[in-house]
Design a protein around this motif. Structure first.
Motif, PDB file in Angstrom:
ATOM      1  N   GLU A 339     -91.409  12.452 -77.847  1.00  0.00           N
ATOM      2  CA  GLU A 339     -92.466  13.098 -77.073  1.00  0.00           C
ATOM      3  C   GLU A 339     -93.816  13.006 -77.783  1.00  0.00           C
ATOM      4  OE1 GLU A 339     -91.905  14.121 -74.134  1.00  0.00           O
ATOM      5  OE2 GLU A 339     -89.730  14.352 -74.034  1.00  0.00           O
ATOM      6  N   LEU A 341     -96.557  14.699 -78.465  1.00  0.00           N
ATOM      7  CA  LEU A 341     -97.309  15.936 -78.659  1.00  0.00           C
ATOM      8  C   LEU A 341     -98.727  15.634 -79.134  1.00  0.00           C
ATOM      9  CD1 LEU A 341     -97.393  19.055 -78.805  1.00  0.00           C
ATOM     10  CD2 LEU A 341     -96.493  18.865 -81.127  1.00  0.00           C
ATOM     11  N   ALA A 344    -101.502  15.793 -76.519  1.00  0.00           N
ATOM     12  CA  ALA A 344    -101.817  17.042 -75.812  1.00  0.00           C
ATOM     13  C   ALA A 344    -103.142  17.612 -76.319  1.00  0.00           C
ATOM     14  CB  ALA A 344    -100.699  18.054 -76.002  1.00  0.00           C
ATOM     15  N   TRP A 353    -102.902  15.022 -69.964  1.00  0.00           N
ATOM     16  CA  TRP A 353    -102.652  15.501 -71.325  1.00  0.00           C
ATOM     17  C   TRP A 353    -103.544  16.681 -71.704  1.00  0.00           C
ATOM     18  CZ3 TRP A 353     -98.273  14.419 -73.406  1.00  0.00           C
ATOM     19  CH2 TRP A 353     -97.620  13.233 -73.058  1.00  0.00           C
ATOM     20  N   LEU A 359     -95.812  18.584 -71.417  1.00  0.00           N
ATOM     21  CA  LEU A 359     -94.594  18.334 -72.193  1.00  0.00           C
ATOM     22  C   LEU A 359     -93.453  19.234 -71.750  1.00  0.00           C
ATOM     23  CD1 LEU A 359     -95.869  17.719 -75.831  1.00  0.00           C
ATOM     24  CD2 LEU A 359     -94.949  16.062 -74.222  1.00  0.00           C
ATOM     25  N   PHE A 377     -90.685  15.485 -81.438  1.00  0.00           N
ATOM     26  CA  PHE A 377     -92.117  15.573 -81.180  1.00  0.00           C
ATOM     27  C   PHE A 377     -92.911  14.876 -82.282  1.00  0.00           C
ATOM     28  CE2 PHE A 377     -89.971  19.077 -79.167  1.00  0.00           C
ATOM     29  CZ  PHE A 377     -90.504  19.075 -77.891  1.00  0.00           C
ATOM     30  N   GLU A 382     -99.532  18.242 -85.333  1.00  0.00           N
ATOM     31  CA  GLU A 382     -99.800  18.841 -84.028  1.00  0.00           C
ATOM     32  C   GLU A 382     -98.912  20.052 -83.757  1.00  0.00           C
ATOM     33  OE1 GLU A 382    -101.794  15.131 -84.238  1.00  0.00           O
ATOM     34  OE2 GLU A 382     -99.681  15.558 -84.602  1.00  0.00           O
ATOM     35  N   VAL A 383     -97.686  20.047 -84.284  1.00  0.00           N
ATOM     36  CA  VAL A 383     -96.860  21.246 -84.149  1.00  0.00           C
ATOM     37  C   VAL A 383     -97.554  22.421 -84.836  1.00  0.00           C
ATOM     38  CG1 VAL A 383     -94.667  22.332 -84.784  1.00  0.00           C
ATOM     39  CG2 VAL A 383     -94.686  19.989 -83.921  1.00  0.00           C
ATOM     40  N   ASP A 386    -101.366  22.724 -82.761  1.00  0.00           N
ATOM     41  CA  ASP A 386    -101.114  22.996 -81.345  1.00  0.00           C
ATOM     42  C   ASP A 386    -102.406  23.350 -80.596  1.00  0.00           C
ATOM     43  OD1 ASP A 386     -99.509  23.181 -79.111  1.00  0.00           O
ATOM     44  OD2 ASP A 386     -98.825  25.222 -79.526  1.00  0.00           O
ATOM     45  N   ALA A 390     -99.591  23.382 -76.132  1.00  0.00           N
ATOM     46  CA  ALA A 390     -98.520  22.621 -75.476  1.00  0.00           C
ATOM     47  C   ALA A 390     -97.172  22.879 -76.142  1.00  0.00           C
ATOM     48  CB  ALA A 390     -98.845  21.127 -75.496  1.00  0.00           C
ATOM     49  N   MET A 391     -97.158  22.964 -77.485  1.00  0.00           N
ATOM     50  CA  MET A 391     -95.900  23.240 -78.171  1.00  0.00           C
ATOM     51  C   MET A 391     -95.451  24.665 -77.903  1.00  0.00           C
ATOM     52  SD  MET A 391     -93.783  21.500 -80.032  1.00  0.00           S
ATOM     53  CE  MET A 391     -92.120  22.170 -80.088  1.00  0.00           C
TER      54      MET A 391
END
Length: 407
Positions: A339, A341, A344, A353, A359, A377, A382-383, A386, A390-391
């Motif tokens: 995915e 991510l 996003a 996006w 997602l 992801f 990005e996690v 964020d 999106a996460m």
């Protein structure tokens, strides 16, 4: 992802797309208690970690553990940690030098063992740690003198091909294949990693107007093949089969997974392919027969990079996902969806996006296909950040309960 310029590759690789796949959608099933919830943690060019080269060891360690804690907070269960980004190592290897992305200078020890720490700290937190290796990339430049003097590529210049502004090991040389396997398996011997993971770089992505010069190797070893492409695919097939077998010999519980570019072949090229019109096809351009690896059960899992939004005319996630589900149907290879991510909230991306729910819709769609055993992801940065939530939306909609990682 060894994924340097992954966004550029994903966008340049595709033209337009129609419909795909024959895997029938089934009624939505309850979210499994066991599923892949993974994140890639990239180290090439300090993409996700460490935040910059040359940090003190304790600061590097603190940043690494913060990524693991972030994964836990988001109810993820697997971290895919890039430990060999450019023919180097994030552990003390007898085969290759310490990575420059740690200290800023290739071959200089960082004062600690990142892979050992990652495995130990991941397991303490209930996370799986998959060690991610890029098989053939040597350097993101064309100057061998920038490599440490002891580098195998400098000792064996006949192993090296210059292409597209980078240096690569030549996959057509049996001695290269043996060396690459030995370098990777050193980590498997030393650490209880849960899996060995390869990314999408086998033969390099095509560069217009340039030729990957493996003439001498083809003249010597390619005589039994119909053409150079068939010989190249066999070279990569051998790497996959041999690596899989050697992993099982060394550490039987360790799995082997690969995350290829999301299009195997276009249907116009091969009726078994997806109904896409991609500018890159892994079978033809990267010489990676990813569909065969799944169907033959050579690998334990596959994570195709399905880095496109639902409804995109050029590459519809909702059409590629069922194609891969059909490929995986009846095989021993588990399927997880890769995915994007990283797209996003990126202002350079399309309106789809900018929607925090994009997602989450991917996971809702995947629930209709029992072959899809989870998602990974891209990527850890990005996690953690964020930017548009999106996460957080994925977690709220789909990850309310913890899930055990597949074994």
């Amino acid at each position: 992802m060894g994924r340097l310029s992954r966004r550029a590759f994903a966008m340049a690789a595709l033209s337009t797309l129609g419909t795909t796949g024959s895997a029938s959608a089934e009624p939505r099933r309850p979210r499994a208690v066991t599923e892949m919830r993974g994140v890639w943690l990239a180290t090439v060019v300090n993409r996700d970690w460490p935040s910059r080269p040359g940090l003190p060891a304790e600061r590097q360690r603190t940043e690494l553990i913060a990524h693991l804690d972030t994964a836990v907070r988001n109810r993820l269960n697997t971290v895919i940690f890039q430990v060999r980004p450019t023919a180097d190592a994030l552990w003390p290897s007898p085969y290759e030098p310490w990575s420059q992305y740690l200290t800023g200078t290739q071959g200089v020890a960082p004062g600690w063992d990142p892979l050992k720490t990652a495995v130990e700290e991941a397991h303490v937190r209930g996370l799986q740690l998959h060690a991610w290796f890029n098989p053939y990339r040597i350097a993101n430049n064309t100057d061998p003198t920038k490599l440490v003097a002891s580098h195998p590529a400098r000792k064996h210049p006949d192993w090296v091909v210059t292409y597209g502004g980078k240096l690569y090991y030549n996959p057509g040389l049996p001695q290269v294949r043996t060396f690459v396997e030995n370098a990777i398996l050193d980590a498997v011997r030393k650490y209880p990693v849960d899996a060995v993971h390869f990314d999408d770089y086998f033969y390099p992505y095509p560069v217009a107007g340039q030729t990957f010069d493996d003439d001498a190797a083809y003249d010597r070893y390619g005589g039994g093949f119909a053409d150079r492409a068939a010989w190249r695919r066999d070279n990569i097939d051998r790497l996959i089969r041999e690596t899989a077998a050697r992993i099982k010999q060394i550490r039987p519980g360790t799995r082997f997974g690969i995350s290829p570019f999301g299009v195997w072949r276009n249907a116009a090229t091969d009726p078994r392919g997806s109904d896409t019109r991609a500018g890159v096809q892994t079978y033809d351009d990267l010489c990676a027969d990813t569909r065969k690896w799944v169907r033959e059960g050579w690998i334990d899992y596959i994570v195709p990079q399905l880095y496109w939004n639902i409804g995109l005319a050029a590459a519809d996630y909702a059409k590629l996902l069922p194609w891969w589900a059909e490929v995986a149907r009846g095989s021993r290879t588990r399927l997880y969806a890769g995915e994007a991510l990283y797209k996003a909230g990126d202002p350079a991306q399309s309106a789809a996006w900018q929607d925090p729910a994009e997602l989450s819709r991917h996971l809702t769609l995947a629930d209709r296909y029992p072959q899809v055993g989870g998602h990974v992801f891209f990527a850890a940065r990005e996690v953690a950040v964020d930017p548009i939530g999106a996460m957080a939306r994925v977690v709220a909609d789909h990850y309310q309960r913890p899930a055990k990682p597949p074994r």
